[in-house]
Design a protein around this motif. Structure first.
Motif, PDB file in Angstrom:
ATOM      1  N   ARG A 177     -12.653 -37.053 -20.267  1.00 48.40           N
ATOM      2  CA  ARG A 177     -12.322 -35.978 -19.690  1.00 48.40           C
ATOM      3  C   ARG A 177     -12.698 -34.488 -20.581  1.00 48.40           C
ATOM      4  O   ARG A 177     -12.303 -34.540 -21.780  1.00 48.40           O
ATOM      5  CB  ARG A 177     -11.164 -36.035 -19.232  1.00 48.40           C
ATOM      6  CG  ARG A 177     -10.495 -35.348 -17.923  1.00 48.40           C
ATOM      7  CD  ARG A 177      -9.220 -35.675 -17.667  1.00 48.40           C
ATOM      8  NE  ARG A 177      -8.842 -37.137 -17.368  1.00 48.40           N
ATOM      9  CZ  ARG A 177      -9.421 -37.883 -16.231  1.00 48.40           C
ATOM     10  NH1 ARG A 177      -9.988 -37.048 -15.320  1.00 48.40           N
ATOM     11  NH2 ARG A 177      -9.224 -39.111 -16.132  1.00 48.40           N
ATOM     12  N   ILE A 178     -13.312 -33.605 -19.814  1.00 48.28           N
ATOM     13  CA  ILE A 178     -13.636 -32.387 -20.531  1.00 48.28           C
ATOM     14  C   ILE A 178     -12.556 -31.323 -20.469  1.00 48.28           C
ATOM     15  O   ILE A 178     -11.504 -31.575 -19.792  1.00 48.28           O
ATOM     16  CB  ILE A 178     -14.916 -31.793 -19.957  1.00 48.28           C
ATOM     17  CG1 ILE A 178     -14.494 -30.919 -18.655  1.00 48.28           C
ATOM     18  CG2 ILE A 178     -16.026 -32.470 -19.973  1.00 48.28           C
ATOM     19  CD1 ILE A 178     -15.496 -30.150 -17.953  1.00 48.28           C
ATOM     20  N   PRO A 179     -12.309 -30.666 -21.698  1.00 41.37           N
ATOM     21  CA  PRO A 179     -11.519 -29.420 -21.804  1.00 41.37           C
ATOM     22  C   PRO A 179     -11.436 -28.394 -20.732  1.00 41.37           C
ATOM     23  O   PRO A 179     -12.737 -28.435 -20.137  1.00 41.37           O
ATOM     24  CB  PRO A 179     -11.197 -29.020 -23.037  1.00 41.37           C
ATOM     25  CG  PRO A 179     -12.712 -29.327 -23.351  1.00 41.37           C
ATOM     26  CD  PRO A 179     -13.137 -30.514 -22.711  1.00 41.37           C
ATOM     27  N   ASP A 180     -10.815 -27.986 -20.041  1.00 44.66           N
ATOM     28  CA  ASP A 180     -10.833 -26.869 -18.961  1.00 44.66           C
ATOM     29  C   ASP A 180     -11.438 -25.473 -19.837  1.00 44.66           C
ATOM     30  O   ASP A 180     -10.906 -24.573 -20.139  1.00 44.66           O
ATOM     31  CB  ASP A 180      -9.646 -26.615 -18.262  1.00 44.66           C
ATOM     32  CG  ASP A 180      -9.768 -25.483 -17.062  1.00 44.66           C
ATOM     33  OD1 ASP A 180     -10.853 -25.646 -16.585  1.00 44.66           O
ATOM     34  OD2 ASP A 180      -8.672 -24.921 -16.507  1.00 44.66           O
ATOM     35  N   VAL A 181     -12.901 -25.549 -19.734  1.00 47.84           N
ATOM     36  CA  VAL A 181     -13.364 -24.627 -20.554  1.00 47.84           C
ATOM     37  C   VAL A 181     -13.517 -23.240 -19.770  1.00 47.84           C
ATOM     38  O   VAL A 181     -13.960 -23.171 -18.841  1.00 47.84           O
ATOM     39  CB  VAL A 181     -14.856 -25.165 -20.696  1.00 47.84           C
ATOM     40  CG1 VAL A 181     -15.744 -24.042 -21.515  1.00 47.84           C
ATOM     41  CG2 VAL A 181     -15.210 -26.212 -21.290  1.00 47.84           C
ATOM     42  N   LEU A 203     -19.640 -34.439 -12.871  1.00 47.08           N
ATOM     43  CA  LEU A 203     -18.203 -34.206 -13.330  1.00 47.08           C
ATOM     44  C   LEU A 203     -17.392 -34.451 -11.980  1.00 47.08           C
ATOM     45  O   LEU A 203     -17.982 -34.069 -10.903  1.00 47.08           O
ATOM     46  CB  LEU A 203     -17.840 -32.757 -13.598  1.00 47.08           C
ATOM     47  CG  LEU A 203     -18.513 -32.394 -14.940  1.00 47.08           C
ATOM     48  CD1 LEU A 203     -18.250 -31.173 -15.199  1.00 47.08           C
ATOM     49  CD2 LEU A 203     -18.258 -33.365 -16.405  1.00 47.08           C
ATOM     50  N   ASP A 204     -16.662 -35.417 -12.150  1.00 48.00           N
ATOM     51  CA  ASP A 204     -15.620 -35.622 -10.623  1.00 48.00           C
ATOM     52  C   ASP A 204     -14.427 -34.181 -10.701  1.00 48.00           C
ATOM     53  O   ASP A 204     -14.598 -33.601 -11.755  1.00 48.00           O
ATOM     54  CB  ASP A 204     -14.952 -36.895 -10.868  1.00 48.00           C
ATOM     55  CG  ASP A 204     -13.755 -37.203 -11.595  1.00 48.00           C
ATOM     56  OD1 ASP A 204     -13.349 -36.130 -12.386  1.00 48.00           O
ATOM     57  OD2 ASP A 204     -13.374 -38.423 -11.553  1.00 48.00           O
ATOM     58  N   GLN A 205     -13.742 -34.283  -9.603  1.00 49.22           N
ATOM     59  CA  GLN A 205     -12.860 -33.205  -9.532  1.00 49.22           C
ATOM     60  C   GLN A 205     -11.960 -33.161 -10.703  1.00 49.22           C
ATOM     61  O   GLN A 205     -11.342 -32.003 -10.618  1.00 49.22           O
ATOM     62  CB  GLN A 205     -12.062 -33.570  -8.128  1.00 49.22           C
ATOM     63  CG  GLN A 205     -11.511 -32.330  -7.370  1.00 49.22           C
ATOM     64  CD  GLN A 205     -11.276 -32.914  -5.928  1.00 49.22           C
ATOM     65  OE1 GLN A 205     -11.096 -34.014  -5.874  1.00 49.22           O
ATOM     66  NE2 GLN A 205     -11.382 -31.907  -5.076  1.00 49.22           N
ATOM     67  N   THR A 206     -11.460 -34.129 -11.515  1.00 44.39           N
ATOM     68  CA  THR A 206     -10.687 -34.194 -12.483  1.00 44.39           C
ATOM     69  C   THR A 206     -11.067 -33.606 -13.721  1.00 44.39           C
ATOM     70  O   THR A 206     -10.375 -33.558 -14.685  1.00 44.39           O
ATOM     71  CB  THR A 206      -9.850 -35.393 -12.677  1.00 44.39           C
ATOM     72  OG1 THR A 206     -10.861 -36.508 -13.048  1.00 44.39           O
ATOM     73  CG2 THR A 206      -9.227 -36.092 -11.295  1.00 44.39           C
ATOM     74  N   GLY A 207     -12.391 -33.334 -13.898  1.00 38.77           N
ATOM     75  CA  GLY A 207     -13.322 -33.299 -15.109  1.00 38.77           C
ATOM     76  C   GLY A 207     -13.492 -34.189 -15.828  1.00 38.77           C
ATOM     77  O   GLY A 207     -13.968 -34.298 -17.012  1.00 38.77           O
ATOM     78  N   LYS A 208     -13.751 -35.454 -15.367  1.00 35.84           N
ATOM     79  CA  LYS A 208     -14.196 -36.656 -15.990  1.00 35.84           C
ATOM     80  C   LYS A 208     -15.611 -36.782 -15.779  1.00 35.84           C
ATOM     81  O   LYS A 208     -16.159 -36.478 -14.741  1.00 35.84           O
ATOM     82  CB  LYS A 208     -13.473 -37.862 -15.347  1.00 35.84           C
ATOM     83  CG  LYS A 208     -13.822 -38.977 -16.062  1.00 35.84           C
ATOM     84  CD  LYS A 208     -12.999 -40.367 -15.544  1.00 35.84           C
ATOM     85  CE  LYS A 208     -13.600 -40.798 -14.117  1.00 35.84           C
ATOM     86  NZ  LYS A 208     -13.173 -42.090 -13.910  1.00 35.84           N
ATOM     87  N   VAL A 209     -16.356 -37.084 -16.901  1.00 32.37           N
ATOM     88  CA  VAL A 209     -17.805 -37.325 -16.825  1.00 32.37           C
ATOM     89  C   VAL A 209     -18.141 -38.602 -16.316  1.00 32.37           C
ATOM     90  O   VAL A 209     -17.804 -39.650 -16.896  1.00 32.37           O
ATOM     91  CB  VAL A 209     -18.421 -37.238 -18.302  1.00 32.37           C
ATOM     92  CG1 VAL A 209     -19.936 -37.080 -18.426  1.00 32.37           C
ATOM     93  CG2 VAL A 209     -17.922 -35.886 -18.832  1.00 32.37           C
ATOM     94  N   LYS A 230     -15.570 -31.742  -5.006  1.00 28.23           N
ATOM     95  CA  LYS A 230     -15.426 -33.067  -5.452  1.00 28.23           C
ATOM     96  C   LYS A 230     -16.402 -33.610  -6.552  1.00 28.23           C
ATOM     97  O   LYS A 230     -15.870 -34.427  -7.381  1.00 28.23           O
ATOM     98  CB  LYS A 230     -15.294 -34.045  -4.216  1.00 28.23           C
ATOM     99  CG  LYS A 230     -14.884 -35.347  -4.260  1.00 28.23           C
ATOM    100  CD  LYS A 230     -15.049 -36.342  -3.065  1.00 28.23           C
ATOM    101  CE  LYS A 230     -14.489 -37.402  -3.331  1.00 28.23           C
ATOM    102  NZ  LYS A 230     -14.520 -38.178  -1.942  1.00 28.23           N
ATOM    103  N   LEU A 231     -17.559 -32.871  -6.706  1.00 25.79           N
ATOM    104  CA  LEU A 231     -18.304 -33.231  -7.589  1.00 25.79           C
ATOM    105  C   LEU A 231     -18.952 -32.066  -8.069  1.00 25.79           C
ATOM    106  O   LEU A 231     -19.424 -31.129  -7.308  1.00 25.79           O
ATOM    107  CB  LEU A 231     -19.567 -34.099  -7.002  1.00 25.79           C
ATOM    108  CG  LEU A 231     -20.792 -34.403  -7.836  1.00 25.79           C
ATOM    109  CD1 LEU A 231     -20.588 -35.245  -9.093  1.00 25.79           C
ATOM    110  CD2 LEU A 231     -21.807 -35.252  -6.934  1.00 25.79           C
TER     111      LEU A 231
END
Length: 198
Positions: free
Chosen positions: A38-42, A147-153, A63-64
């Protein structure tokens, strides 16, 4: 003569004392994120063709999200722009493409203005980027990060995988299925050392 020597000595000292601060300024702020991470909220600065010039990745409610890393010298990247524009228009709020480059806005904005003179772009562009390049280091372009909606790669791909079929599959199943994932090879490492690690 003494004056010249003292000027050279002062200049050398300035270089010596400024070196550590320059080294600190290029220290990466972000560690690379792997697939399923999961990425940080950049916070993105230098955002153009969007409602604001500064925003967070989480502000995109799609969503994507597909990050499109490119440069003006990458002809393959530019050849794919019409396809990504078409996909952006087709999927509207469900998918958000974002063009990302580390080139300065002084080069990028006039270039894009000329490129999209007859047909305006529907895709935001981030210039002068360092954060996303640190999070997603790559060697070869074009480079796409899904990336999905939650920030997961969920994937890193080449242009061949950026298709309506693959986007449809993700939107229906929340995963990429059997889509081929891009792996950038580090040419500085020998093939033997890479095989030993497997």
């Amino acid at each position: 003569m003494k004056k010249t020597i003292s000027i050279i000595a002062m200049a050398t000292l300035c270089l010596f004392f400024s070196a550590p601060s320059q080294a600190q300024s290029i220290t990466p702020a972000f560690k690379p994120v792997k697939i399923r991470g999961r990425i940080p909220d950049v916070t993105l600065t230098n955002v153009y063709n969007y409602e604001t010039t500064k925003t967070n990745l989480s502000d995109f409610k799609a969503k994507l999200i597909i990050l499109d890393f490119w440069t003006t010298s990458c002809t393959s990247c530019l050849a794919n722009f019409p396809k990504t524009e078409e996909l952006q228009k087709k999927y509207g709020g469900e998918v958000q493409f974002i063009k990302v480059t580390n080139q300065p806005k002084s080069e990028i904005l006039p270039f894009l203005e000329e490129l999209h003179e007859t047909q305006p772009s529907a895709i935001p562009v981030v210039t002068d980027d360092s954060a996303l390049h640190q999070l997603f280091p790559h060697i070869h372009l074009p480079h796409y990060v899904w990336l999905d909606q939650t920030g997961k790669v969920v994937a890193t791909t080449t242009a061949e995988q950026v298709t309506a079929e693959n986007v449809d599959y993700f939107l229906s199943n929340d995963n990429i299925g059997n889509m081929r994932v891009k792996v950038d090879m580090n040419n500085s490492k020998s093939l033997t050392s890479l095989l030993k690690k497997q």
